[in-house]
Enzyme design. Structure first.
Site, PDB file in Angstrom:
ATOM      1  N   GLN A  99       1.384  -1.028   9.127  1.00  0.00           N
ATOM      2  CA  GLN A  99       1.763   0.382   9.261  1.00  0.00           C
ATOM      3  C   GLN A  99       0.552   1.266   8.961  1.00  0.00           C
ATOM      4  O   GLN A  99       0.618   2.480   9.122  1.00  0.00           O
ATOM      5  CB  GLN A  99       2.906   0.734   8.303  1.00  0.00           C
ATOM      6  CG  GLN A  99       4.183  -0.065   8.544  1.00  0.00           C
ATOM      7  CD  GLN A  99       5.172   0.108   7.422  1.00  0.00           C
ATOM      8  OE1 GLN A  99       5.981   1.041   7.415  1.00  0.00           O
ATOM      9  NE2 GLN A  99       5.110  -0.781   6.439  1.00  0.00           N
ATOM     10  N   HIS A 117       1.635   2.082  13.629  1.00  0.00           N
ATOM     11  CA  HIS A 117       1.581   3.548  13.530  1.00  0.00           C
ATOM     12  C   HIS A 117       0.265   4.115  14.029  1.00  0.00           C
ATOM     13  O   HIS A 117      -0.109   5.225  13.670  1.00  0.00           O
ATOM     14  CB  HIS A 117       1.847   3.969  12.071  1.00  0.00           C
ATOM     15  CG  HIS A 117       3.248   3.662  11.652  1.00  0.00           C
ATOM     16  ND1 HIS A 117       3.662   3.667  10.335  1.00  0.00           N
ATOM     17  CD2 HIS A 117       4.353   3.309  12.382  1.00  0.00           C
ATOM     18  CE1 HIS A 117       4.954   3.355  10.275  1.00  0.00           C
ATOM     19  NE2 HIS A 117       5.385   3.121  11.500  1.00  0.00           N
ATOM     20  N   GLY A 182       2.769  -4.235   0.062  1.00  0.00           N
ATOM     21  CA  GLY A 182       2.464  -2.822  -0.165  1.00  0.00           C
ATOM     22  C   GLY A 182       3.179  -1.834   0.720  1.00  0.00           C
ATOM     23  O   GLY A 182       2.593  -0.845   1.147  1.00  0.00           O
ATOM     24  N   THR A 183       4.463  -2.103   1.009  1.00  0.00           N
ATOM     25  CA  THR A 183       5.230  -1.103   1.756  1.00  0.00           C
ATOM     26  C   THR A 183       6.508  -0.777   0.999  1.00  0.00           C
ATOM     27  O   THR A 183       7.145  -1.626   0.393  1.00  0.00           O
ATOM     28  CB  THR A 183       5.548  -1.564   3.190  1.00  0.00           C
ATOM     29  OG1 THR A 183       6.237  -0.500   3.868  1.00  0.00           O
ATOM     30  CG2 THR A 183       6.400  -2.816   3.223  1.00  0.00           C
ATOM     31  N   SER A 184       6.870   0.517   1.065  1.00  0.00           N
ATOM     32  CA  SER A 184       8.068   0.979   0.332  1.00  0.00           C
ATOM     33  C   SER A 184       9.347   0.722   1.140  1.00  0.00           C
ATOM     34  O   SER A 184      10.445   0.973   0.672  1.00  0.00           O
ATOM     35  CB  SER A 184       7.938   2.478   0.039  1.00  0.00           C
ATOM     36  OG  SER A 184       7.779   3.184   1.276  1.00  0.00           O
TER      37      SER A 184
HETATM   38  N1  APR Z   1      -0.454  -3.781  -4.168  1.00  0.00           N
HETATM   39  C1  APR Z   1       0.749  -3.881  -3.532  1.00  0.00           C
HETATM   40  N2  APR Z   1       1.610  -2.845  -3.390  1.00  0.00           N
HETATM   41  C2  APR Z   1       1.243  -1.660  -3.912  1.00  0.00           C
HETATM   42  C3  APR Z   1       0.011  -1.467  -4.586  1.00  0.00           C
HETATM   43  C4  APR Z   1      -0.854  -2.599  -4.705  1.00  0.00           C
HETATM   44  N3  APR Z   1      -2.042  -2.526  -5.351  1.00  0.00           N
HETATM   45  N4  APR Z   1      -0.055  -0.161  -4.986  1.00  0.00           N
HETATM   46  C5  APR Z   1       1.096   0.430  -4.567  1.00  0.00           C
HETATM   47  N5  APR Z   1       1.879  -0.457  -3.932  1.00  0.00           N
HETATM   48  C6  APR Z   1       3.185  -0.245  -3.285  1.00  0.00           C
HETATM   49  C7  APR Z   1       4.033   0.867  -3.874  1.00  0.00           C
HETATM   50  O1  APR Z   1       4.880   0.365  -4.900  1.00  0.00           O
HETATM   51  C8  APR Z   1       4.857   1.322  -2.651  1.00  0.00           C
HETATM   52  O2  APR Z   1       6.093   0.609  -2.579  1.00  0.00           O
HETATM   53  O3  APR Z   1       2.899   0.166  -1.969  1.00  0.00           O
HETATM   54  C9  APR Z   1       3.991   0.942  -1.447  1.00  0.00           C
HETATM   55  C10 APR Z   1       3.433   2.125  -0.696  1.00  0.00           C
HETATM   56  O4  APR Z   1       4.521   2.817  -0.119  1.00  0.00           O
HETATM   57  P1  APR Z   1       4.246   4.068   0.855  1.00  0.00           P
HETATM   58  O5  APR Z   1       3.257   4.974   0.222  1.00  0.00           O
HETATM   59  O6  APR Z   1       5.572   4.604   1.271  1.00  0.00           O
HETATM   60  O7  APR Z   1       3.494   3.412   2.121  1.00  0.00           O
HETATM   61  P2  APR Z   1       4.143   2.723   3.398  1.00  0.00           P
HETATM   62  O8  APR Z   1       5.336   1.915   3.031  1.00  0.00           O
HETATM   63  O9  APR Z   1       3.042   2.045   4.100  1.00  0.00           O
HETATM   64  O10 APR Z   1       4.635   3.992   4.282  1.00  0.00           O
HETATM   65  C11 APR Z   1       5.202   3.696   5.547  1.00  0.00           C
HETATM   66  O11 APR Z   1       5.357   6.070   5.990  1.00  0.00           O
HETATM   67  O12 APR Z   1       4.344   8.139   5.835  1.00  0.00           O
HETATM   68  C12 APR Z   1       4.666   7.115   6.697  1.00  0.00           C
HETATM   69  O13 APR Z   1       3.538   6.481   8.658  1.00  0.00           O
HETATM   70  C13 APR Z   1       3.408   6.497   7.268  1.00  0.00           C
HETATM   71  O14 APR Z   1       2.878   4.167   7.673  1.00  0.00           O
HETATM   72  C14 APR Z   1       3.414   5.076   6.721  1.00  0.00           C
HETATM   73  C15 APR Z   1       4.895   4.825   6.491  1.00  0.00           C
END
Ligand code: APR
Length: 237
Positions: A99, A117, A182-184
């Site tokens: 993503q 994305h 690392g995705t929420s």
């Molecule tokens: N290692 C693993 N996970 C981590 C780390 C780390 N060092 N640091 C943070 N995280 C986790 C957090 O706990 C969180 O669950 O990474 C996740 C980041 O979540 P988001 O910021 O929501 O990122 P993401 O899931 O990629 O967002 C998806 O949302 O805004 C849109 O298009 C954008 O691609 C993005 C999409």
């Protein structure tokens, strides 16, 4: 679901890494949500959607130029590099479905990267054609037709790129291991993709220091950072 950490990449033949912003946190790129997240500092309705771009293209480009400039100074971290190394022994196919728009998987040497994305480093002209552009900050913002180039990124409200969806679907339905890092798991349709792999019989591992709405579907959850988890997952490679 268990917290055990005895899954090893070496035991699988078709590995899919499903990655989000948390993977790039150690490279100095802020995540979108959580502490210090991009969306706690910016309102995406004003800088990351087609409506905002149509209304104020300069402002949208200012936001994206700030991110291009910041990301240009970041390097892949140990987790990106470990993912890129997983396929090097020729013993398994490794696909990255990300993503992320930062291009760090490619910079780390991963060969098969599907960008759900889009990319901060690609521009899209009004006719839909795209071009890679690594200039930072971007100055020539107008397409040949005199219109504005737009970032080739999937903004809120945009449909995902059809080709990316098809390639991701092919990888999700044939992998024997999916490692989500690392995705929420809150942005659809990407968030439901691990479910497709599970239904196709893959082993699922979630790498995230925090639980997510999808944690229960995983066979194994590794409540640690991407770098720590990749060290364990790559043992014996
Ligand atoms: N290692 C693993 N996970 C981590 C780390 C780390 N060092 N640091 C943070 N995280 C986790 C957090 O706990 C969180 O669950 O990474 C996740 C980041 O979540 P988001 O910021 O929501 O990122 P993401 O899931 O990629 O967002 C998806 O949302 O805004 C849109 O298009 C954008 O691609 C993005 C999409």
């Amino acid at each position: 679901m268990s917290q055990n950490t005895d899954v090893r990449i070496k035991d699988f033949k078709r590995v899919l890494f499903f990655t989000g912003a948390g993977l790039s946190a150690a490279s100095g790129i802020p995540t979108y949500r959580g502490k210090g997240g991009t969306w706690s500092q910016y309102n995406w309705q004003e800088c990351a959607c087609q409506e905002a771009f149509d209304k104020e293209p300069e402002r949208v480009w200012e936001f994206h130029n700030v991110r291009r400039t910041a990301v240009a100074g970041c390097e892949p971290n140990d987790a990106h590099r470990a993912i890129a190394r997983c396929g090097e022994d020729g013993q398994r196919r490794v696909t990255v479905v990300t993503q992320n728009i930062d291009g760090l998987h490619q910079k780390a040497g991963s060969k098969e990267v599907i960008e759900l994305h889009g990319s901060l480093w690609r521009l899209r002209a009004p006719d839909g054609s795209t071009v890679e552009n690594f200039d930072v900050p971007l100055t020539a913002l107008r397409a040949p037709a005199g219109h504005w180039w737009r970032p080739d990124i999937t903004w809120f409200g945009d449909a995902l790129n059809e080709k990316a969806i098809q390639m991701a679907a092919a990888a999700l339905t044939t992998c024997d291991l999916l490692v989500s890092i690392g995705t929420s798991a809150v942005v659809y349709p990407a968030a439901q993709m691990p479910v497709v792999a599970k239904q196709a019989g893959a082993t699922l591992v979630e790498v995230n220091p925090e639980a997510t709405p999808l944690s229960d579907i995983y066979d194994v959850t590794m409540r640690m950072t991407a770098e720590e988890a990749m060290k364990l997952l790559c043992e014996g490679l």
